[in-house]
Motif scaffolding. Sequence first.
Motif, short mmCIF file in Angstrom:
data_model
loop_
_atom_site.label_atom_id
_atom_site.label_comp_id
_atom_site.label_asym_id
_atom_site.label_seq_id
_atom_site.Cartn_x
_atom_site.Cartn_y
_atom_site.Cartn_z
N VAL A 1 34.51 42.60 46.86
CA VAL A 1 36.12 42.36 47.34
C VAL A 1 36.50 44.01 47.24
CG1 VAL A 1 38.46 41.58 46.77
CG2 VAL A 1 36.34 40.10 46.42
N THR A 2 37.16 44.40 48.52
CA THR A 2 37.74 45.65 48.32
C THR A 2 39.42 45.44 48.17
OG1 THR A 2 37.91 45.71 51.01
CG2 THR A 2 35.83 46.72 49.77
N ALA A 3 39.84 46.54 47.65
CA ALA A 3 41.45 46.32 47.49
C ALA A 3 41.94 47.78 47.68
CB ALA A 3 41.79 45.92 45.99
N ASP B 1 42.85 30.35 45.81
CA ASP B 1 42.61 30.60 44.58
C ASP B 1 43.34 31.71 44.02
OD1 ASP B 1 41.26 32.13 46.05
OD2 ASP B 1 39.54 32.46 44.90
N HIS B 2 43.83 31.72 42.75
CA HIS B 2 44.94 32.59 42.07
C HIS B 2 46.19 32.55 42.90
CE1 HIS B 2 41.27 34.12 39.93
NE2 HIS B 2 40.69 34.19 41.23
N GLU C 1 48.35 41.17 43.55
CA GLU C 1 47.33 42.00 43.67
C GLU C 1 47.40 43.26 44.49
OE1 GLU C 1 44.50 39.56 45.75
OE2 GLU C 1 45.48 39.72 47.77
N PHE C 2 46.21 43.90 44.72
CA PHE C 2 46.34 45.11 45.65
C PHE C 2 45.79 44.46 46.83
CE2 PHE C 2 46.10 46.86 41.22
CZ PHE C 2 47.32 47.60 41.25
N PRO C 3 46.35 44.79 47.92
CA PRO C 3 45.92 43.88 49.20
C PRO C 3 44.49 44.29 49.48
CG PRO C 3 47.54 45.72 49.61
CD PRO C 3 47.60 45.55 48.20
N GLY C 4 43.85 43.52 50.33
CA GLY C 4 42.33 43.72 50.49
C GLY C 4 41.72 42.34 50.84
N GLY C 5 40.52 42.27 50.60
CA GLY C 5 39.77 40.74 50.74
C GLY C 5 38.28 41.00 50.58
N LYS C 6 37.56 39.69 50.95
CA LYS C 6 35.99 39.75 50.99
C LYS C 6 35.55 40.78 51.75
CE LYS C 6 36.51 35.36 49.20
NZ LYS C 6 37.10 34.37 49.76
N GLU D 1 40.73 44.19 56.54
CA GLU D 1 41.69 43.20 55.55
C GLU D 1 43.08 43.77 55.63
OE1 GLU D 1 40.89 40.53 54.11
OE2 GLU D 1 38.93 40.26 54.33
N TYR E 1 35.13 34.90 37.04
CA TYR E 1 36.40 34.06 37.17
C TYR E 1 35.57 32.56 36.96
CZ TYR E 1 39.94 37.10 38.98
OH TYR E 1 40.80 37.94 38.80
N ARG F 1 32.38 32.17 39.39
CA ARG F 1 32.25 33.44 40.32
C ARG F 1 32.37 34.46 39.79
NH1 ARG F 1 37.01 32.54 44.34
NH2 ARG F 1 35.69 33.29 45.57
N THR G 1 46.38 39.48 38.97
CA THR G 1 45.27 38.65 38.61
C THR G 1 44.32 39.45 37.62
OG1 THR G 1 43.78 40.16 40.16
CG2 THR G 1 44.78 37.99 41.37
N ASP H 1 42.89 42.78 37.88
CA ASP H 1 43.89 43.75 38.29
C ASP H 1 44.23 44.64 37.14
OD1 ASP H 1 43.35 43.35 40.86
OD2 ASP H 1 45.11 42.82 41.59
N1 LIG Z 1 42.13 41.44 47.61
C1 LIG Z 1 42.04 41.31 46.23
N2 LIG Z 1 41.59 40.21 45.82
C2 LIG Z 1 41.50 40.34 44.27
C3 LIG Z 1 42.28 41.27 43.63
N3 LIG Z 1 41.96 41.04 42.44
C4 LIG Z 1 41.24 39.72 42.38
O1 LIG Z 1 40.87 39.36 41.22
N4 LIG Z 1 40.95 39.49 43.61
C5 LIG Z 1 40.10 38.24 44.09
C6 LIG Z 1 40.89 36.90 44.32
C7 LIG Z 1 39.96 36.40 45.31
O2 LIG Z 1 39.07 35.56 44.59
C8 LIG Z 1 39.13 37.54 45.80
C9 LIG Z 1 39.42 37.92 47.33
O3 LIG Z 1 39.55 36.95 47.78
P1 LIG Z 1 40.45 36.57 49.31
O4 LIG Z 1 40.64 35.20 49.21
O5 LIG Z 1 41.56 37.48 49.02
O6 LIG Z 1 39.56 37.51 50.44
P2 LIG Z 1 39.71 37.33 51.85
O7 LIG Z 1 41.12 37.52 52.34
O8 LIG Z 1 38.63 37.73 52.43
O9 LIG Z 1 39.67 35.57 52.14
P3 LIG Z 1 39.30 34.36 52.91
O10 LIG Z 1 38.79 35.49 54.33
O11 LIG Z 1 38.13 33.81 52.30
O12 LIG Z 1 40.58 33.57 53.28
O13 LIG Z 1 39.22 38.45 45.03
C10 LIG Z 1 42.80 42.19 44.29
O14 LIG Z 1 43.24 43.23 43.79
N5 LIG Z 1 42.96 42.30 45.70
#
Ligand SMILES: Nc1nc2c([nH]c(=O)n2[C@H]2C[C@H](O)[C@@H](COP(=O)(O)OP(=O)(O)OP(=O)(O)O)O2)c(=O)[nH]1
Length: 134
Positions: free
Chosen positions: A6-8, A27-28, A33-38, A52, A74, A77, A115, A118
């Motif tokens: 995951v990038t943030a 989830d969560h 959080e810091f914006p971003g994603g997988k 993202e 988690y 995971r 989260t 973070d």
């Molecule tokens: N972006 C982000 N994710 C975080 C942070 N801290 C943290 O535990 N996470 C976890 C939460 C989620 O389990 C995972 C990120 O998944 P996500 O669901 O936000 O990613 P995504 O936007 O690509 O989701 P999707 O395409 O599957 O809907 O990382 C953080 O600071 N930023």
Amino acid sequence: MHTIIVTAAIIHKEDKILIAQRKKNVDHGLKWEFPGGKLNFGEDPRVGLQREIKEELDMEIEVKDIFEVVSQLYGERHILLLCYTCRYLGQKPAARDCQDFRWVTPAEMNHYDFTAADVPVVKKLQNFLKEACL
Ligand SMILES: Nc1nc2c([nH]c(=O)n2[C@H]2C[C@H](O)[C@@H](COP(=O)(O)OP(=O)(O)OP(=O)(O)O)O2)c(=O)[nH]1
């Protein structure tokens, strides 16, 4: 079982950093959080983070340096969170794929429910600020 990368983004504007609230039904849900994603398979992390931020906040950023890497379990995971400092390019964010967002100082982050992954990132930001003030 595998590791999810995951990038943030740590996007700062003067003394404030942009934080985002996760949507309710994910989830969560409603955590901050810091914006971003997988990251997608084979994707460059900086390119993935820009993608993202565009999806989540409809905003362009310049991704700079790695700030912290957090390994977080988690339950079943495993998440490897890559946090990058980013340059704010002046566009106003829009809550496209998040519940809400705020510009906050590192000290104000204590009032937000982040989260688990973070928590060390928030601490590092707060320590950075303390050292900068000495
Ligand atoms: N972006 C982000 N994710 C975080 C942070 N801290 C943290 O535990 N996470 C976890 C939460 C989620 O389990 C995972 C990120 O998944 P996500 O669901 O936000 O990613 P995504 O936007 O690509 O989701 P999707 O395409 O599957 O809907 O990382 C953080 O600071 N930023």
